[in-house]
Design an enzyme around this catalytic site. Structure first.
Site, PDB file in Angstrom:
ATOM      1  N   HIS A  41       0.830  -1.208   0.000  1.00  0.00           N
ATOM      2  CA  HIS A  41       0.000   0.000   0.000  1.00  0.00           C
ATOM      3  C   HIS A  41       0.862   1.254   0.000  1.00  0.00           C
ATOM      4  CE1 HIS A  41      -2.876   2.844   2.197  1.00  0.00           C
ATOM      5  NE2 HIS A  41      -3.491   2.538   1.073  1.00  0.00           N
ATOM      6  N   ARG A  42       0.804   1.997  -1.094  1.00  0.00           N
ATOM      7  CA  ARG A  42       1.632   3.198  -1.284  1.00  0.00           C
ATOM      8  C   ARG A  42       3.109   2.867  -1.136  1.00  0.00           C
ATOM      9  NH1 ARG A  42      -1.951   6.965   2.872  1.00  0.00           N
ATOM     10  NH2 ARG A  42      -3.976   6.198   2.179  1.00  0.00           N
ATOM     11  N   GLU A  68       1.082  -0.387  -4.786  1.00  0.00           N
ATOM     12  CA  GLU A  68      -0.107   0.439  -5.004  1.00  0.00           C
ATOM     13  C   GLU A  68       0.319   1.891  -4.979  1.00  0.00           C
ATOM     14  OE1 GLU A  68      -3.681   2.805  -3.488  1.00  0.00           O
ATOM     15  OE2 GLU A  68      -1.731   2.463  -2.535  1.00  0.00           O
ATOM     16  N   ASP A  70      -0.936   6.166  -5.754  1.00  0.00           N
ATOM     17  CA  ASP A  70      -2.021   7.124  -5.922  1.00  0.00           C
ATOM     18  C   ASP A  70      -1.614   8.137  -6.988  1.00  0.00           C
ATOM     19  OD1 ASP A  70      -3.777   6.259  -3.701  1.00  0.00           O
ATOM     20  OD2 ASP A  70      -2.083   6.879  -2.446  1.00  0.00           O
ATOM     21  N   HIS A  83      -1.023  10.909  -2.187  1.00  0.00           N
ATOM     22  CA  HIS A  83      -2.337  10.472  -1.696  1.00  0.00           C
ATOM     23  C   HIS A  83      -3.282  11.629  -1.411  1.00  0.00           C
ATOM     24  CE1 HIS A  83      -5.257   9.341   1.446  1.00  0.00           C
ATOM     25  NE2 HIS A  83      -5.393   8.255   0.707  1.00  0.00           N
ATOM     26  N   GLU A 139      -4.193   3.748  -8.375  1.00  0.00           N
ATOM     27  CA  GLU A 139      -5.445   4.348  -7.916  1.00  0.00           C
ATOM     28  C   GLU A 139      -5.547   5.779  -8.438  1.00  0.00           C
ATOM     29  OE1 GLU A 139      -7.976   5.767  -4.004  1.00  0.00           O
ATOM     30  OE2 GLU A 139      -6.328   4.336  -3.719  1.00  0.00           O
ATOM     31  N   LYS A 141      -6.812   9.050  -7.773  1.00  0.00           N
ATOM     32  CA  LYS A 141      -7.266   9.709  -6.556  1.00  0.00           C
ATOM     33  C   LYS A 141      -8.079  10.960  -6.914  1.00  0.00           C
ATOM     34  CE  LYS A 141      -6.366   8.593  -3.091  1.00  0.00           C
ATOM     35  NZ  LYS A 141      -7.079   7.747  -2.107  1.00  0.00           N
ATOM     36  N   ASP A 264       0.229  -1.924   4.474  1.00  0.00           N
ATOM     37  CA  ASP A 264       1.402  -1.073   4.695  1.00  0.00           C
ATOM     38  C   ASP A 264       2.619  -1.913   5.059  1.00  0.00           C
ATOM     39  OD1 ASP A 264      -0.156   1.156   4.267  1.00  0.00           O
ATOM     40  OD2 ASP A 264      -0.224   1.785   6.369  1.00  0.00           O
TER      41      ASP A 264
END
Length: 273
Positions: A41-42, A68, A70, A83, A139, A141, A264
């Site tokens: 995640h990120r 992942e 954003d 993000h 993603e 955003k 994370d």
């Protein structure tokens, strides 16, 4: 009929991996748990500043299946990975700042002095650095803030031939369902995901509608149940859940038999890291 059935999109199931009590064995052995797609995640945001090259590089070193990211757009039209829709503690909007202004910000020191000077990366930089090395879960955003961002993303993916059927390691997702319908039209062979934390989106009618343009249904783990997982699968989609920040949440999602865990901390998903 689901998009998956129409174009044959979707990721292959992964092999089995070691159980926790043999996690650090020199050679992995087959355990009781089926490996899911391990999505950082990120980047590995638990250990490095989110949405930075440091976090993405660490995730790759941890052998995740996907990073992942954003994606938003600067004032001068450049796509960047960040993000929040604001910077400087909410005083400035990403879309009101040029790429140069965004790149001048220190995106890393808040996580530790060793990350001082980390910059906000561009979307193109991420594509060029990581495609072919790791899957990329993109993603969009707040795409409603950036008219035309879908076409811009599609063009950059096509330039790199990442829209071809053999390149199944690109997924595009958003909370904005209309945006994902556009992405499906622009990139019909690229996997599309819808994000939600709303139980109203888990009805059979809603899932059936999502399946007409999406390959992945990606809910927050607080609304995941075995029944939901089965319903998602029955509609020809896969399910990836977020955001795991402790081992208990990872264990729960393993039990639910989701297809991807977005965390994370990638080592909560695959303890060999």
């Amino acid at each position: 009929m689901s998009k998956k059935l129409l174009i044959g999109a979707g990721l292959a199931l992964s092999l089995l991996f070691t159980p926790f009590n043999q996690a650090f064995a020199e050679k992995p052995t087959v355990g009781e748990r089926k490996q899911v797609e391990n999505v950082a995640h990120r980047g590995a945001a638990g250990y490095a500043p989110e949405n930075t090259i440091a976090a993405y590089d660490l995730a790759v070193d941890m052998k995740v299946d996907y990073i992942e990211i954003d994606v938003q757009r600067s004032k001068d039209g450049e796509l960047v990975s960040i993000h929040d829709t604001t910077v400087d503690d909410g005083t400035g909007k990403v879309g009101d700042l040029t790429l140069e202004q965004l790149r001048s910000l220190d995106a890393g020191s808040w996580k530790g002095e060793q990350f001082t000077g980390e910059q906000i990366p561009t979307f193109e930089e991420i594509l060029d650095r990581y495609h072919g090395k790791v899957g990329i879960l993109i993603e969009l955003k707040a795409p409603e803030y950036y008219p035309g961002i879908e076409q811009q993303v599609a063009d950059l993916i096509k330039e790199r031939n990442l829209d071809k059927p053999q390149n199944k390691k690109i997924i595009i997702q958003s909370f904005n369902f209309e945006s994902m319908k556009k992405m499906n039209q622009l990139l019909p062979q690229v996997q599309i995901g819808v994000l939600t934390s709303n139980r109203a989106h888990t009805t059979m009618d809603a899932l059936k509608e999502f399946s007409t343009y999406a390959d992945w249904f990606n809910p927050s783990y607080g609304i995941v149940t075995k029944e939901l997982v089965n319903q998602v699968h029955s509609n020809g989609m896969k399910i990836g859940s977020w955001t795991v920040r402790n081992q208990e949440a990872a264990d729960f999602l393993f039990e639910m038999k989701v297809d991807a865990i977005i965390s994370d901390y990638p080592d909560y998903v695959d303890p060999r890291n």
